[in-house]
Scaffold this motif. Structure first.
Motif, PDB file in Angstrom:
ATOM      1  N   VAL A 127      -6.247  -1.102 -19.730  1.00  0.00           N
ATOM      2  CA  VAL A 127      -6.360  -2.323 -19.107  1.00  0.00           C
ATOM      3  C   VAL A 127      -7.067  -2.210 -17.758  1.00  0.00           C
ATOM      4  O   VAL A 127      -7.032  -3.331 -16.954  1.00  0.00           O
ATOM      5  N   ASN A 128      -7.667  -1.071 -17.334  1.00  0.00           N
ATOM      6  CA  ASN A 128      -8.419  -1.027 -16.086  1.00  0.00           C
ATOM      7  C   ASN A 128      -7.710  -1.431 -14.822  1.00  0.00           C
ATOM      8  O   ASN A 128      -8.284  -1.652 -13.915  1.00  0.00           O
ATOM      9  N   LEU A 129      -6.433  -0.891 -14.945  1.00  0.00           N
ATOM     10  CA  LEU A 129      -5.685  -1.130 -13.612  1.00  0.00           C
ATOM     11  C   LEU A 129      -5.468   0.412 -12.838  1.00  0.00           C
ATOM     12  O   LEU A 129      -5.670   1.439 -13.647  1.00  0.00           O
ATOM     13  N   PRO A 130      -5.598   0.245 -11.541  1.00  0.00           N
ATOM     14  CA  PRO A 130      -5.487   1.540 -10.757  1.00  0.00           C
ATOM     15  C   PRO A 130      -4.413   2.422 -10.960  1.00  0.00           C
ATOM     16  O   PRO A 130      -3.044   1.727 -10.880  1.00  0.00           O
ATOM     17  N   VAL A 131      -4.668   3.602 -11.494  1.00  0.00           N
ATOM     18  CA  VAL A 131      -3.219   4.449 -11.772  1.00  0.00           C
ATOM     19  C   VAL A 131      -2.566   4.668 -10.696  1.00  0.00           C
ATOM     20  O   VAL A 131      -1.314   5.168 -10.787  1.00  0.00           O
ATOM     21  N   GLU A 132      -3.333   4.583  -9.432  1.00  0.00           N
ATOM     22  CA  GLU A 132      -2.406   5.179  -8.263  1.00  0.00           C
ATOM     23  C   GLU A 132      -1.529   4.163  -7.795  1.00  0.00           C
ATOM     24  O   GLU A 132      -0.512   4.320  -7.036  1.00  0.00           O
ATOM     25  N   GLY A 133      -1.555   2.997  -8.742  1.00  0.00           N
ATOM     26  CA  GLY A 133      -0.453   2.031  -8.458  1.00  0.00           C
ATOM     27  C   GLY A 133       0.964   2.561  -8.826  1.00  0.00           C
ATOM     28  O   GLY A 133       2.053   2.031  -8.497  1.00  0.00           O
ATOM     29  N   ILE A 134       0.936   3.561  -9.784  1.00  0.00           N
ATOM     30  CA  ILE A 134       2.348   4.161 -10.159  1.00  0.00           C
ATOM     31  C   ILE A 134       3.021   4.538  -8.939  1.00  0.00           C
ATOM     32  O   ILE A 134       4.286   4.650  -8.876  1.00  0.00           O
TER      33      ILE A 134
ATOM     34  N   THR B 167       0.914  -1.259  -0.067  1.00  0.00           N
ATOM     35  CA  THR B 167      -0.031  -0.055   0.079  1.00  0.00           C
ATOM     36  C   THR B 167       0.896   1.287   0.008  1.00  0.00           C
ATOM     37  O   THR B 167       2.066   1.190   0.496  1.00  0.00           O
ATOM     38  N   SER B 168       0.345   2.305  -0.442  1.00  0.00           N
ATOM     39  CA  SER B 168       1.099   3.477  -0.521  1.00  0.00           C
ATOM     40  C   SER B 168       0.248   4.784  -0.233  1.00  0.00           C
ATOM     41  O   SER B 168      -0.951   4.728  -0.619  1.00  0.00           O
ATOM     42  N   SER B 169       0.888   5.731   0.698  1.00  0.00           N
ATOM     43  CA  SER B 169       0.050   6.892   1.098  1.00  0.00           C
ATOM     44  C   SER B 169       0.244   7.925   0.008  1.00  0.00           C
ATOM     45  O   SER B 169      -0.480   8.732  -0.126  1.00  0.00           O
ATOM     46  N   GLU B 170       1.050   7.615  -0.814  1.00  0.00           N
ATOM     47  CA  GLU B 170       1.200   8.664  -2.048  1.00  0.00           C
ATOM     48  C   GLU B 170       0.068   8.339  -3.133  1.00  0.00           C
ATOM     49  O   GLU B 170      -0.418   7.423  -3.306  1.00  0.00           O
ATOM     50  N   THR B 171      -0.173   9.245  -3.560  1.00  0.00           N
ATOM     51  CA  THR B 171      -1.125   9.246  -4.969  1.00  0.00           C
ATOM     52  C   THR B 171      -0.535   9.957  -6.248  1.00  0.00           C
ATOM     53  O   THR B 171       0.519  10.756  -6.108  1.00  0.00           O
ATOM     54  N   PHE B 172      -0.853   9.451  -7.282  1.00  0.00           N
ATOM     55  CA  PHE B 172      -0.423   9.838  -8.566  1.00  0.00           C
ATOM     56  C   PHE B 172      -1.502  10.446  -9.515  1.00  0.00           C
ATOM     57  O   PHE B 172      -2.420   9.465  -9.726  1.00  0.00           O
ATOM     58  N   GLU B 173      -1.480  11.431  -9.751  1.00  0.00           N
ATOM     59  CA  GLU B 173      -2.495  11.965 -10.880  1.00  0.00           C
ATOM     60  C   GLU B 173      -2.043  12.197 -12.152  1.00  0.00           C
ATOM     61  O   GLU B 173      -1.161  12.753 -12.459  1.00  0.00           O
TER      62      GLU B 173
ATOM     63  N   VAL C 176       0.129  -7.194  -7.771  1.00  0.00           N
ATOM     64  CA  VAL C 176      -0.304  -6.351  -6.625  1.00  0.00           C
ATOM     65  C   VAL C 176      -1.655  -6.262  -6.340  1.00  0.00           C
ATOM     66  O   VAL C 176      -1.952  -6.716  -5.006  1.00  0.00           O
ATOM     67  N   TYR C 177      -2.364  -5.841  -7.208  1.00  0.00           N
ATOM     68  CA  TYR C 177      -3.826  -5.515  -7.077  1.00  0.00           C
ATOM     69  C   TYR C 177      -4.417  -6.598  -7.207  1.00  0.00           C
ATOM     70  O   TYR C 177      -5.807  -6.923  -7.085  1.00  0.00           O
ATOM     71  N   ALA C 178      -4.044  -8.171  -7.258  1.00  0.00           N
ATOM     72  CA  ALA C 178      -4.337  -9.186  -7.629  1.00  0.00           C
ATOM     73  C   ALA C 178      -5.403  -9.323  -8.696  1.00  0.00           C
ATOM     74  O   ALA C 178      -6.736  -9.696  -8.896  1.00  0.00           O
TER      75      ALA C 178
END
Length: 448
Positions: free
Chosen positions: A379-386, A132-138, A337-339
């Motif tokens: 591919v509908n993966l969460p961008v915040e994963g960056i 998990t990460s407290s950071e966000t990526f826009e 990571v997000y299964a």
């Protein structure tokens, strides 16, 4: 320059500077960690030893070195491209150069991202991780491909040069050079003027190259004084997988393409790319490295001026093999990571998106992360994963850039060979261009 300074080649001195910078940076971080910094007050200002060295001396000198390299990019690209296109006697040659260059760059990018996905699925770098990460990526919105094509044509060429918009500079320089070639004697006189300017700019490149070991030292010292090894620990599998795929693509893919398409010995190419790769590694910028890339291609690899002046600036703008590799591995990593289970169709979409985006997002700031955001959205993966990989991306970005410039020179050699513009004697000569690495500053000063 003293006699002792010439005992070592430029490559050796750059390497020494890089290793020394890494050691000094790591030592500074170890010494001043856990509030061990020595602080004092001068004229009412609170200063620190760490701040003076890292944020003061190292940061300032490093920024000056990068700025010195970037200073040469626009005039070098503009002047050399004009010299190359104005000398073309065959109007169809320019079209062939463009088609071959763009086609090869797209091919190598497609191979890169396919290799990255395959290795990612084989190694599974994110398997079993619940990070998990407290950071966000826009994600910054990337322009459409049609808008990129429109933006290639400058409404104000002077403004394009001021902003460093490489695609617009390339288009204007090509049109200007073609017009010169069609103008007869006037074009020839103007061509001689630009050739003289080009000679002076290349000498300036040589002078700055001699100062590179010092620039490399401060850049590496600052980097390793601010980045801890603990940032790599949690992402070690991802980090080293990206490095491994970059190495395979850089040494195997390019070598195979060069051998199959030209019959040339790729070992000579790799040896002569050492200086350029080290520059790219420390600057993390294909554009900043462009003056060195062009010097290497022309003087060491024997690539003709008409090819190098067109293919290399284009490659510095649209060739993103290293970034494509990061996207491929990162997509697999974030999915694991997000299964999220991706289908074969999803992976095909990743390959297509990453390949086309290498051209479609050219010239956009932060292009690597923008391209990755585009791929994840497809591919509908969460961008915040960056945010999970940002911590180690700085070191990987340095390696990606070294791969990119190697790809630029490989494509330049292939295109030059196909156009009969490659000096194979120079390519096969281990000493070709080495005499241009050094500048006798004492002689230079006496004859200014």
């Amino acid at each position: 320059m003293s006699q002792s300074a010439h005992k070592y080649s430029l490559t050796t001195r750059i390497f020494i500077g890089m290793i020394a910078g890494i050691i000094i940076g790591a030592l500074l971080q170890a010494l001043f960690d856990d509030n061990g910094d020595f602080r004092f007050t001068v004229l009412g200002f609170e200063l620190s030893t760490y701040g003076i060295l890292v944020e003061g001396i190292f940061s300032t000198v490093g920024q000056i070195f990068i700025a010195s390299l970037k200073m040469l990019v626009v005039p070098l690209v503009f002047v050399s491209l004009i010299c190359g296109t104005s000398s073309l006697t065959d109007p169809g040659k320019l079209g062939r150069l463009g088609a071959k260059s763009v086609g090869l760059y797209i091919l190598t990018t497609a191979i890169a991202v396919t290799l990255a996905i395959s290795m990612g699925l084989l190694v599974s770098p994110g398997e079993g991780l619940n990070m998990t990460s407290s950071e966000t990526f826009e994600a910054t919105q990337a322009p459409s491909l049609s808008q990129v094509i429109v933006d290639m044509f400058p409404s104000n060429p002077i403004n394009s040069m001021a902003q460093g918009n490489m695609l617009q500079i390339i288009v204007f320089a090509v049109l200007f050079g073609v017009a010169m070639a069609m103008t007869g004697e006037t074009g020839k006189r103007l061509g001689a003027f630009f050739e003289d300017i080009n000679t002076v700019i290349l000498r300036l490149v040589t002078i700055i190259m001699n100062l590179a070991p010092y620039g490399v030292f401060v850049l590496m010292a600052k980097l390793f004084a601010t980045i801890g090894l603990e940032t790599i620990g949690g992402l070690a599998k991802y980090f080293f997988l990206v490095l491994a795929v970059l190495a395979v693509h850089g040494f195997v893919t390019y070598s195979v393409l060069l051998k199959l398409m030209t019959g040339l010995n790729p070992i000579f190419l790799m040896k002569k790319m050492r200086d350029t790769a080290l520059f790219a590694f420390t600057t993390s910028s294909s554009s900043a490295t462009l003056p060195v890339t062009m010097e290497t291609a022309r003087n060491k690899l024997g690539v003709g001026n008409s090819v190098s002046s067109f293919t290399l600036p284009l490659g510095a703008t649209i060739n993103m093999d290293g970034t494509a590799i990061m996207q491929g591995v990162a997509t697999v990593f974030i999915a694991q990571v997000y299964a999220v289970d991706l289908t074969l169709g999803d992976y095909v979409m990743v390959v297509l998106t990453a390949t086309l985006a290498s051209v479609g997002t050219a010239g956009v700031p932060g292009v690597g992360l923008i391209m990755l955001a585009m791929v994840l959205q497809q591919v509908n993966l969460p961008v915040e994963g960056i945010a999970l990989i940002i911590g180690v991306d700085r070191l990987l970005d340095m390696t990606r850039t070294a791969i990119n410039v190697t790809g630029d020179c490989t494509v330049a050699c292939i295109v030059a060979k196909s156009e009969g513009e490659l000096d194979e004697v120079a390519f096969n000569d281990p000493a070709a261009g080495l005499s241009k690495e050094e500048v006798d500053f004492e002689h230079f000063d006496k004859n200014r």
